[in-house]
Write an enzyme that holds these catalytic residues in place. Sequence first.
Site, PDB file in Angstrom:
ATOM      1  N   GLY A  15       0.777  -1.242   0.000  1.00 36.69           N
ATOM      2  CA  GLY A  15       0.000   0.000   0.000  1.00 36.69           C
ATOM      3  C   GLY A  15       0.802   1.283   0.000  1.00 36.69           C
ATOM      4  O   GLY A  15       0.305   2.328   0.424  1.00 36.69           O
ATOM      5  N   ARG A  90      -5.234  -8.573  -8.680  1.00 34.17           N
ATOM      6  CA  ARG A  90      -6.178  -9.518  -9.273  1.00 34.17           C
ATOM      7  C   ARG A  90      -6.511  -9.075 -10.695  1.00 34.17           C
ATOM      8  O   ARG A  90      -6.692  -7.884 -10.946  1.00 34.17           O
ATOM      9  CB  ARG A  90      -7.503  -9.560  -8.474  1.00 34.17           C
ATOM     10  CG  ARG A  90      -7.362  -9.928  -7.039  1.00 34.17           C
ATOM     11  CD  ARG A  90      -6.977 -11.365  -6.821  1.00 34.17           C
ATOM     12  NE  ARG A  90      -7.917 -12.318  -7.430  1.00 34.17           N
ATOM     13  CZ  ARG A  90      -7.672 -13.620  -7.529  1.00 34.17           C
ATOM     14  NH1 ARG A  90      -6.533 -14.118  -7.104  1.00 34.17           N
ATOM     15  NH2 ARG A  90      -8.569 -14.433  -8.066  1.00 34.17           N
ATOM     16  N   HIS A 108       1.280   0.964 -13.211  1.00 31.86           N
ATOM     17  CA  HIS A 108       2.019  -0.232 -13.622  1.00 31.86           C
ATOM     18  C   HIS A 108       3.510   0.104 -13.628  1.00 31.86           C
ATOM     19  O   HIS A 108       3.910   1.138 -14.178  1.00 31.86           O
ATOM     20  CB  HIS A 108       1.559  -0.671 -15.014  1.00 31.86           C
ATOM     21  CG  HIS A 108       2.234  -1.920 -15.468  1.00 31.86           C
ATOM     22  ND1 HIS A 108       1.880  -3.172 -14.998  1.00 31.86           N
ATOM     23  CD2 HIS A 108       3.289  -2.124 -16.313  1.00 31.86           C
ATOM     24  CE1 HIS A 108       2.663  -4.082 -15.543  1.00 31.86           C
ATOM     25  NE2 HIS A 108       3.527  -3.469 -16.341  1.00 31.86           N
ATOM     26  N   LEU A 143      -5.169  -6.430 -20.370  1.00 37.64           N
ATOM     27  CA  LEU A 143      -4.326  -6.175 -19.203  1.00 37.64           C
ATOM     28  C   LEU A 143      -3.192  -5.194 -19.523  1.00 37.64           C
ATOM     29  O   LEU A 143      -2.454  -5.402 -20.484  1.00 37.64           O
ATOM     30  CB  LEU A 143      -3.739  -7.515 -18.709  1.00 37.64           C
ATOM     31  CG  LEU A 143      -2.915  -7.443 -17.431  1.00 37.64           C
ATOM     32  CD1 LEU A 143      -3.789  -7.129 -16.233  1.00 37.64           C
ATOM     33  CD2 LEU A 143      -2.146  -8.752 -17.211  1.00 37.64           C
ATOM     34  N   ASP A 144      -3.083  -4.146 -18.717  1.00 38.75           N
ATOM     35  CA  ASP A 144      -1.977  -3.178 -18.811  1.00 38.75           C
ATOM     36  C   ASP A 144      -1.879  -2.519 -20.194  1.00 38.75           C
ATOM     37  O   ASP A 144      -0.786  -2.297 -20.711  1.00 38.75           O
ATOM     38  CB  ASP A 144      -0.637  -3.844 -18.447  1.00 38.75           C
ATOM     39  CG  ASP A 144      -0.643  -4.398 -17.026  1.00 38.75           C
ATOM     40  OD1 ASP A 144      -1.327  -3.825 -16.168  1.00 38.75           O
ATOM     41  OD2 ASP A 144       0.044  -5.409 -16.784  1.00 38.75           O
ATOM     42  N   GLU A 173       6.734   6.289  -8.998  1.00 36.78           N
ATOM     43  CA  GLU A 173       5.307   5.933  -8.884  1.00 36.78           C
ATOM     44  C   GLU A 173       4.625   6.860  -7.884  1.00 36.78           C
ATOM     45  O   GLU A 173       3.510   7.336  -8.102  1.00 36.78           O
ATOM     46  CB  GLU A 173       5.150   4.479  -8.427  1.00 36.78           C
ATOM     47  CG  GLU A 173       5.623   3.454  -9.435  1.00 36.78           C
ATOM     48  CD  GLU A 173       5.368   2.025  -8.973  1.00 36.78           C
ATOM     49  OE1 GLU A 173       4.302   1.751  -8.416  1.00 36.78           O
ATOM     50  OE2 GLU A 173       6.255   1.167  -9.186  1.00 36.78           O
TER      51      GLU A 173
END
Length: 216
Positions: A15, A90, A108, A143-144, A173
């Site tokens: 987190g 997930r 990502h 995805l991504d 990030e």
Amino acid sequence: MTILKRIAILISGRGSNMEALLGAGLPAEFCAVISNNPAARGLATAAARGIPTVVVDHKAHASREAFDTALATAVDALQPDYVVLAGFMRILTTAFVGRYAGRMINIHPSLLPSFPGLHTHHQALEAGVRIHGCTVHFVTPQLDHGPVIIQAAVPVLPGDSENTLAARVLAEEHRIYPQALRWLCEDRVTIDTAGRVVIRGAGQASGVLRSPATDV
Ligand code: GRF
């Protein structure tokens, strides 16, 4: 009076991106942090900041569809403007992604479209790239692969391990995710007819990042 955007953050573990978002002073109301993992460290961090936490344990559901239905029920109860995936590990069904089309973003740890999927720092080291980074993008069924909002690049240095490279990327990030969410909260982000992101009033990037440094 400005109406604050309601934000739901989805996490699975540590987190740290969630923490960067919560601590960024954004014009937002964080309505809850939801985790698929009851042991996610980030749940305690969120609770300590007074943010409601919700667990929808994927292990308690027989199928991906059943889990996503339960997750959607939990998300919808919060009536969020944006769903923010922050280390949410997930894969989501097309139905879930479609439900939040244009309202769900992800971070990502690679310069997409390079290195989608897992183990991105390993992938970057294996490929021998000189520049790596991270991407905030809208979530689409593939995805991504969704429209890119912001990216940051870092050099890959001689002797880098996955850990040193991951740490260098993670620091970025923590800078770009709050920036992306701020733009969204300020209603400055749209997707054009070609499916590319347009940000009203965003600063112009200047200069280039070269790696390795050049001799001249
Ligand atoms: C981050 O590197 C994020 O980009 C990736 O998983 C990691 C999660 O880290 N999807 P944290 O939980 O935000 O600390």
